[in-house]
Every structure is written in structure tokens, then in C-alpha cells.
Design an enzyme around this catalytic site. Structure first.
Site, PDB file in Angstrom:
ATOM      1  N   THR A 124       0.828  -1.209   0.000  1.00 46.66           N
ATOM      2  CA  THR A 124       0.000   0.000   0.000  1.00 46.66           C
ATOM      3  C   THR A 124       0.863   1.261   0.000  1.00 46.66           C
ATOM      4  O   THR A 124       1.988   1.237   0.516  1.00 46.66           O
ATOM      5  CB  THR A 124      -0.921   0.006   1.250  1.00 46.66           C
ATOM      6  OG1 THR A 124      -1.499   1.294   1.406  1.00 46.66           O
ATOM      7  CG2 THR A 124      -0.165  -0.329   2.523  1.00 46.66           C
ATOM      8  N   ASP A 125       0.303   2.351  -0.510  1.00 45.61           N
ATOM      9  CA  ASP A 125       1.038   3.632  -0.456  1.00 45.61           C
ATOM     10  C   ASP A 125       1.198   4.122   0.992  1.00 45.61           C
ATOM     11  O   ASP A 125       2.000   5.003   1.272  1.00 45.61           O
ATOM     12  CB  ASP A 125       0.357   4.702  -1.331  1.00 45.61           C
ATOM     13  CG  ASP A 125      -1.046   5.085  -0.867  1.00 45.61           C
ATOM     14  OD1 ASP A 125      -1.566   4.477   0.091  1.00 45.61           O
ATOM     15  OD2 ASP A 125      -1.637   6.012  -1.478  1.00 45.61           O
ATOM     16  N   GLU A 126       0.415   3.536   1.919  1.00 45.18           N
ATOM     17  CA  GLU A 126       0.503   3.988   3.317  1.00 45.18           C
ATOM     18  C   GLU A 126       1.843   3.663   3.959  1.00 45.18           C
ATOM     19  O   GLU A 126       2.182   4.221   5.006  1.00 45.18           O
ATOM     20  CB  GLU A 126      -0.623   3.370   4.153  1.00 45.18           C
ATOM     21  CG  GLU A 126      -1.981   3.822   3.700  1.00 45.18           C
ATOM     22  CD  GLU A 126      -3.063   3.723   4.774  1.00 45.18           C
ATOM     23  OE1 GLU A 126      -2.745   3.476   5.950  1.00 45.18           O
ATOM     24  OE2 GLU A 126      -4.236   3.884   4.409  1.00 45.18           O
ATOM     25  N   TYR A 148      -1.625  -0.737  11.075  1.00 43.98           N
ATOM     26  CA  TYR A 148      -1.909  -1.322   9.757  1.00 43.98           C
ATOM     27  C   TYR A 148      -0.728  -1.097   8.808  1.00 43.98           C
ATOM     28  O   TYR A 148      -0.173  -2.051   8.250  1.00 43.98           O
ATOM     29  CB  TYR A 148      -3.188  -0.722   9.147  1.00 43.98           C
ATOM     30  CG  TYR A 148      -3.307  -0.974   7.653  1.00 43.98           C
ATOM     31  CD1 TYR A 148      -3.477  -2.258   7.157  1.00 43.98           C
ATOM     32  CD2 TYR A 148      -3.214   0.082   6.736  1.00 43.98           C
ATOM     33  CE1 TYR A 148      -3.558  -2.505   5.785  1.00 43.98           C
ATOM     34  CE2 TYR A 148      -3.300  -0.148   5.365  1.00 43.98           C
ATOM     35  CZ  TYR A 148      -3.466  -1.442   4.898  1.00 43.98           C
ATOM     36  OH  TYR A 148      -3.531  -1.683   3.541  1.00 43.98           O
ATOM     37  N   LYS A 152       1.908  -3.762   7.136  1.00 48.76           N
ATOM     38  CA  LYS A 152       2.055  -3.912   5.682  1.00 48.76           C
ATOM     39  C   LYS A 152       3.517  -3.701   5.283  1.00 48.76           C
ATOM     40  O   LYS A 152       4.035  -4.395   4.410  1.00 48.76           O
ATOM     41  CB  LYS A 152       1.156  -2.924   4.941  1.00 48.76           C
ATOM     42  CG  LYS A 152      -0.333  -3.222   5.018  1.00 48.76           C
ATOM     43  CD  LYS A 152      -0.742  -4.530   4.372  1.00 48.76           C
ATOM     44  CE  LYS A 152      -0.623  -4.527   2.866  1.00 48.76           C
ATOM     45  NZ  LYS A 152      -1.145  -5.793   2.285  1.00 48.76           N
TER      46      LYS A 152
HETATM   47  P1  NAD Z   1     -10.530  -6.494   2.224  1.00 51.59           P
HETATM   48  O1  NAD Z   1     -10.425  -6.180   3.674  1.00 51.59           O
HETATM   49  O2  NAD Z   1     -11.752  -6.123   1.470  1.00 51.59           O
HETATM   50  O3  NAD Z   1     -10.298  -8.062   1.988  1.00 51.59           O
HETATM   51  C1  NAD Z   1      -9.299  -8.794   2.627  1.00 51.59           C
HETATM   52  C2  NAD Z   1      -9.545 -10.271   2.335  1.00 51.59           C
HETATM   53  O4  NAD Z   1      -8.498 -11.023   2.958  1.00 51.59           O
HETATM   54  C3  NAD Z   1     -10.870 -10.794   2.900  1.00 51.59           C
HETATM   55  O5  NAD Z   1     -11.512 -11.609   1.951  1.00 51.59           O
HETATM   56  C4  NAD Z   1     -10.438 -11.608   4.113  1.00 51.59           C
HETATM   57  O6  NAD Z   1     -11.327 -12.665   4.442  1.00 51.59           O
HETATM   58  C5  NAD Z   1      -9.082 -12.119   3.666  1.00 51.59           C
HETATM   59  N1  NAD Z   1      -8.195 -12.450   4.789  1.00 51.59           N
HETATM   60  C6  NAD Z   1      -7.907 -11.679   5.865  1.00 51.59           C
HETATM   61  N2  NAD Z   1      -7.060 -12.331   6.701  1.00 51.59           N
HETATM   62  C7  NAD Z   1      -6.818 -13.529   6.114  1.00 51.59           C
HETATM   63  C8  NAD Z   1      -6.010 -14.643   6.474  1.00 51.59           C
HETATM   64  N3  NAD Z   1      -5.304 -14.654   7.611  1.00 51.59           N
HETATM   65  N4  NAD Z   1      -5.975 -15.711   5.647  1.00 51.59           N
HETATM   66  C9  NAD Z   1      -6.691 -15.718   4.493  1.00 51.59           C
HETATM   67  N5  NAD Z   1      -7.481 -14.692   4.112  1.00 51.59           N
HETATM   68  C10 NAD Z   1      -7.542 -13.616   4.910  1.00 51.59           C
HETATM   69  O7  NAD Z   1      -9.231  -5.845   1.571  1.00 51.59           O
HETATM   70  P2  NAD Z   1      -9.017  -5.044   0.201  1.00 51.59           P
HETATM   71  O8  NAD Z   1      -9.413  -3.638   0.414  1.00 51.59           O
HETATM   72  O9  NAD Z   1      -9.578  -5.835  -0.903  1.00 51.59           O
HETATM   73  O10 NAD Z   1      -7.425  -5.063   0.133  1.00 51.59           O
HETATM   74  C11 NAD Z   1      -6.738  -6.153  -0.486  1.00 51.59           C
HETATM   75  C12 NAD Z   1      -5.242  -5.918  -0.375  1.00 51.59           C
HETATM   76  O11 NAD Z   1      -4.901  -4.687  -0.997  1.00 51.59           O
HETATM   77  C13 NAD Z   1      -4.708  -5.808   1.051  1.00 51.59           C
HETATM   78  O12 NAD Z   1      -3.457  -6.430   1.107  1.00 51.59           O
HETATM   79  C14 NAD Z   1      -4.570  -4.319   1.289  1.00 51.59           C
HETATM   80  O13 NAD Z   1      -3.576  -4.043   2.255  1.00 51.59           O
HETATM   81  C15 NAD Z   1      -4.177  -3.847  -0.092  1.00 51.59           C
HETATM   82  N6  NAD Z   1      -4.543  -2.466  -0.430  1.00 51.59           N
HETATM   83  C16 NAD Z   1      -5.841  -2.053  -0.319  1.00 51.59           C
HETATM   84  C17 NAD Z   1      -6.177  -0.752  -0.716  1.00 51.59           C
HETATM   85  C18 NAD Z   1      -7.588  -0.249  -0.619  1.00 51.59           C
HETATM   86  O14 NAD Z   1      -7.797   0.950  -0.792  1.00 51.59           O
HETATM   87  N7  NAD Z   1      -8.577  -1.086  -0.368  1.00 51.59           N
HETATM   88  C19 NAD Z   1      -5.178   0.098  -1.215  1.00 51.59           C
HETATM   89  C20 NAD Z   1      -3.862  -0.365  -1.287  1.00 51.59           C
HETATM   90  C21 NAD Z   1      -3.550  -1.658  -0.911  1.00 51.59           C
HETATM   91  O1  DAU Z   2      -3.934   4.334   0.845  1.00 55.44           O
HETATM   92  C1  DAU Z   2      -4.260   2.983   0.694  1.00 55.44           C
HETATM   93  C2  DAU Z   2      -5.063   2.537   1.895  1.00 55.44           C
HETATM   94  O2  DAU Z   2      -6.337   3.155   1.786  1.00 55.44           O
HETATM   95  C3  DAU Z   2      -5.209   1.029   2.015  1.00 55.44           C
HETATM   96  O3  DAU Z   2      -3.939   0.465   2.208  1.00 55.44           O
HETATM   97  C4  DAU Z   2      -6.140   0.665   3.179  1.00 55.44           C
HETATM   98  O4  DAU Z   2      -6.353  -0.734   3.217  1.00 55.44           O
HETATM   99  C5  DAU Z   2      -7.461   1.377   2.986  1.00 55.44           C
HETATM  100  O5  DAU Z   2      -8.278   1.131   4.111  1.00 55.44           O
HETATM  101  C6  DAU Z   2      -7.251   2.890   2.821  1.00 55.44           C
HETATM  102  O6  DAU Z   2      -6.811   3.508   4.051  1.00 55.44           O
HETATM  103  P1  DAU Z   2      -7.383   4.942   4.525  1.00 55.44           P
HETATM  104  O7  DAU Z   2      -7.212   5.050   5.978  1.00 55.44           O
HETATM  105  O8  DAU Z   2      -6.878   6.034   3.665  1.00 55.44           O
HETATM  106  O9  DAU Z   2      -8.943   4.702   4.118  1.00 55.44           O
HETATM  107  P2  DAU Z   2     -10.301   5.020   4.875  1.00 55.44           P
HETATM  108  O10 DAU Z   2     -11.404   4.750   3.904  1.00 55.44           O
HETATM  109  O11 DAU Z   2     -10.378   4.375   6.213  1.00 55.44           O
HETATM  110  O12 DAU Z   2     -10.206   6.589   5.114  1.00 55.44           O
HETATM  111  C7  DAU Z   2     -10.050   7.506   4.023  1.00 55.44           C
HETATM  112  C8  DAU Z   2      -9.968   8.900   4.610  1.00 55.44           C
HETATM  113  O13 DAU Z   2     -11.247   9.242   5.172  1.00 55.44           O
HETATM  114  C9  DAU Z   2      -8.980   9.043   5.760  1.00 55.44           C
HETATM  115  O14 DAU Z   2      -8.385  10.326   5.699  1.00 55.44           O
HETATM  116  C10 DAU Z   2      -9.844   8.920   7.011  1.00 55.44           C
HETATM  117  C11 DAU Z   2     -11.161   9.523   6.575  1.00 55.44           C
HETATM  118  N1  DAU Z   2     -12.373   8.958   7.218  1.00 55.44           N
HETATM  119  C12 DAU Z   2     -12.527   7.606   7.199  1.00 55.44           C
HETATM  120  C13 DAU Z   2     -13.636   7.025   7.787  1.00 55.44           C
HETATM  121  C14 DAU Z   2     -13.808   5.524   7.785  1.00 55.44           C
HETATM  122  C15 DAU Z   2     -13.326   9.790   7.788  1.00 55.44           C
HETATM  123  O15 DAU Z   2     -13.175  11.027   7.790  1.00 55.44           O
HETATM  124  N2  DAU Z   2     -14.420   9.222   8.371  1.00 55.44           N
HETATM  125  C16 DAU Z   2     -14.618   7.871   8.412  1.00 55.44           C
HETATM  126  O16 DAU Z   2     -15.631   7.400   8.993  1.00 55.44           O
END
Ligand code: NAD
Ligand code: DAU
Length: 333
Positions: A124-126, A148, A152
């Protein structure tokens, strides 16, 4: 590539990826290993579950036996499995260390044993932390802020070390914030869309001016496919859309699309350790041959429409998250 192992394929990005890959490659078989945590949902894959090229293995990436069972016969893999929500990592960090670090280690060990030919690890970019101006390059130092992002960072550093030490064919991506269909409604956009539909408050953290780069999930899966096929082994690729928006703007645009009043916005206290802005330099993934197709506005319109048309999906999911919502309410008021 004949048989691909997808881990975490029942989540948001993983399920979108599987659907895309099955459509694009008629001869490819996919095994999906997922523990079905609160975020995993087989409803996300209902339309393809009977496809003879697809199989599901219910198991945990921390369990070597589950991983061995799923990996048998696979020649490549992509690891989405992770605990993914920053607020949950603030509430309880242990599961993040288990899955995002130890689970990655178990997968790497198995990939070494089973001679996996391409291992794409999704980071992730985080991991870079916050940046006030400019954008992080792949070579910049990691400076994660939350349990988190620190987990990662641990997972991807371990993955990279397996390339350096054992020449395991690892590739890593660092993506910006994804949004689109099937995203769990704890993340900003699906939470706000579904709350707004129900005329419930939209809890905006702090001053609402934190910036995220919004990447539509269909663009994300195209980039991941490209890196899996053509990425250079051992390399890291940032994936960003150049759609940087403040949270307050995202919130107002969402309300506008749904025809709901801005009086639904509720300012709540800030997330502890809240990163101000994420931004990644994307020259490297552009040079590989990818560009996003969706502007923020186009992606948001499609997303809002999907949630409006799929109420049964998100209502069932929201009903199950009562315990977390209780903590969330206590914490953010
Ligand atoms: P999500 O939370 O929607 O899904 C995660 C999945 O992983 C679920 O199906 C869950 O059941 C499975 N899982 C969790 N723990 C597990 C374990 N121990 N064994 C097997 N399966 C397990 O996540 P997402 O948003 O689809 O993100 C997918 C990947 O992309 C993650 O690695 C996340 O860090 C990365 N990522 C997400 C974002 C975003 O904005 N959503 C951005 C950048 C990177
Ligand atoms: O940048 C990539 C990441 O983006 C992924 O690696 C993570 O898995 C994904 O959860 C996401 O992280 P963020 O913390 O950026 O996403 P989130 O949707 O939780 O929050 C987005 C922004 O909105 C952040 O600045 C926090 C704010 N926020 C979030 C929630 C849930 C609010 O203001 N209110 C809220 O209730």
C-alpha cells in the site's frame, strides 16, 4: 501462467480481480484461498463461483497446511489477504501483525518450497507515511504511521528480502486508495454512500482536509494484471490515479450525487496518527504500460450507482458489524 493462486480473493479488490482475470484469460485456472474474516464475503463472487476454472479453498494464510493445499499445482500467485482497515488496527493491532506479517512469511516459505514462478505481493502507499508536498518514489524511505501500515511495511520488506536472499520471484505493488463495487462499508466512500442513503450522519474526521488519491478498482485490477504478467522481478511499483481529493470534497460530491443535504455531515474527532496526505509518483507503472481510465468523478458516479442498486448486499454486511460499530461510536462519538 496456467494456475494462479489468489489469496484474500473474497474481499474487495481480490473479488474484482478474479472476475476480471476470468473474463480476460479463458484458459487460466484460479484457486482462491480466503479465511472469510469479517471482510471476506462469498457473495462478492456469486456470479462466477460455478465457473469450472475457479475453485475456493477456505483457509488461513497463517496456516502452512491450508497454504500447501491451496498452492498445489499453482505456478503463480497474488497475495491480497490482509487485515486492511486503519481504524480497526488502532482498536486491535494483533490480527494485523498475524496476517499482514506472519501470514506473508508463511506464503513466502510455501512459494519457495513449491517453486512459484511469479509472486505478486499487494502492499500500500501507506507504507511511506504522509507527504505534505510532492510524491513518493519507489526508492523513498518507508515511514508508516499506523499498526496497519507498519504491518504492511513488515510484510513487504519480508517479501523483498526473499527476492534478495533466495531469488524468490517476488513483485510488489504499492497502491493508492481504491474505491468501487464490493468495498466493505467501513471505508470512507462506501460508509458515506450507505449512510447517506439511509439519511444517517457522515462522520468526517478532524478538519476533513486530509487528502487521498482515489483509484477506481477496475483501473487497479488492470494495473495488477500488468505487473503480474510483465513486471520485472524484484521490483516495486507504485499505483496511483492522480485523483487527489480532500475528504470534505469526496463527502460533498457523494451527497450531491445522491441528492442528500450537507447537513448530514458530522465533524468528529480526528483519527489518532491520521496521515495528512498520500501521494505516489507513477512514472514507473506508466512506463510499464498502464494508465488509469477513470477520473474521480466517473469512478464515484459508478460507485454510487452500484451501492444504490445493490442494497441487499451492503445491508446484510452492515447488519453483521454491530460489535465494531459499537467501538466506532464510542471512539468517534
Ligand atoms: P478487504 O479487507 O476487502 O479483503 C481482505 C480479504 O483477505 C478478505 O476476503 C479476508 O477474508 C481475507 N483475509 C484476511 N485475513 C486472512 C487470512 N489470515 N488468511 C486468508 N485470508 C484472509 O481488503 P481489500 O481492500 O480488498 O485489500 C486487499 C489488499 O490490498 C490488502 O493487502 C490491502 O492491504 C491492499 N490495499 C488495499 C487498498 C484499498 O484501498 N482497499 C489500497 C492499497 C492496498
Ligand atoms: O492508501 C491505501 C489505503 O487506503 C489502504 O492500504 C487501506 O487498506 C485502505 O483502508 C485505505 O486507508 P485509509 O485510511 O486512507 O482509508 P479510509 O477509507 O479508512 O479513510 C479515508 C480517509 O477518510 C482518511 O483520511 C480517514 C477519513 N475517514 C474515514 C472514515 C472511515 C473519515 O473522515 N471518516 C470515516 O468514517
Amino acid at each position: 501462467m496456467n494456475r494462479l493462486l489468489v489469496t484474500g480473493g473474497a474481499g474487495f479488490i481480490g473479488s474484482n480481480f478474479i472476475r476480471y482475470i476470468l473474463r480476460k484469460y479463458p484458459d487460466l485456472r484460479i484457486a482462491n484461498l480466503d479465511a472469510l474474516t469479517y471482510a471476506g464475503n462469498l457473495e462478492n463472487l456469486r456470479d462466477i463461483e460455478k465457473d469450472p476454472r475457479y475453485s475456493f479453498v477456505h483457509g488461513n494464510i497463517c496456516n502452512p497446511d491450508d497454504v500447501a493445499k491451496a498452492m498445489a499445482g499453482c505456478d503463480s500467485m497474488i497475495n491480497f489477504a490482509a487485515e486492511t482497515h486503519v481504524d480497526r488496527s488502532i482498536h486491535e493491532a494483533g490480527a494485523f501483525v498475524d496476517t499482514d506479517v506472519r501470514g506473508t512469511f508463511v506464503l513466502l516459505e510455501a512459494a519457495k518450497k513449491y517453486k512459484i514462478e511469479r509472486f505478486l505481493h499487494i502492499s500500500t502507499d501507506e507504507v511511506y507515511g504522509s507527504i505534505e508536498v510532492g510524491s513518493f518514489k519507489e526508492t523513498d524511505t518507508l515511514n508508516p504511521s499506523s499498526p496497519y501500515s507498519a504491518s504492511k511495511a513488515g510484510g513487504e520488506l519480508l517479501a523483498h528480502s526473499y527476492f534478495v536472499t533466495y531469488r524468490l520471484p517476488v513483485l510488489i505493488t504499492r497502491s493508492a486508495n481504491n474505491f468501487g463495487p464490493y468495498q466493505y462499508p467501513e471505508k470512507l466512500i462506501p460508509l458515506f454512500v450507505t449512510n447517506a442513503i439511509d439519511n444517517k450522519p457522515l462522520p468526517l474526521y478532524g478538519d476533513g482536509k486530509n487528502v487521498r488519491d482515489w483509484l477506481y478498482v477496475e483501473d487497479q485490477v488492470e494495473a495488477l494484471d500488468l505487473v503480474l504478467q510483465k513486471g520485472i522481478l524484484g521490483e516495486i511499483y507504485n499505483i496511483g490515479a492522480g485523483n487527489e481529493e480532500m475528504n470534505i470534497t469526496v463527502t460533498k460530491e457523494t451527497l450531491k450525487l445522491l441528492g442528500k443535504p450537507e447537513s448530514l455531515i458530522r465533524s468528529v474527532k480526528d483519527r489518532p496518527g491520521h496521515d495528512r496526505r498520500y501521494s505516489v509518483a507513477t512514472e514507473k507503472i506508466h512506463a510499464l504500460g498502464w494508465k488509469p481510465r477513470h477520473s474521480f468523478q466517473e469512478g464515484l458516479e459508478k460507485t454510487v450507482q452500484w451501492y444504490a442498486e445493490n442494497e441487499a448486499w451492503w445491508r446484510a454486511v452492515k447488519e453483521k458489524q454491530a460489535a465494531y460499530q459499537e467501538w466506532y461510536k464510542k471512539h468517534y462519538g
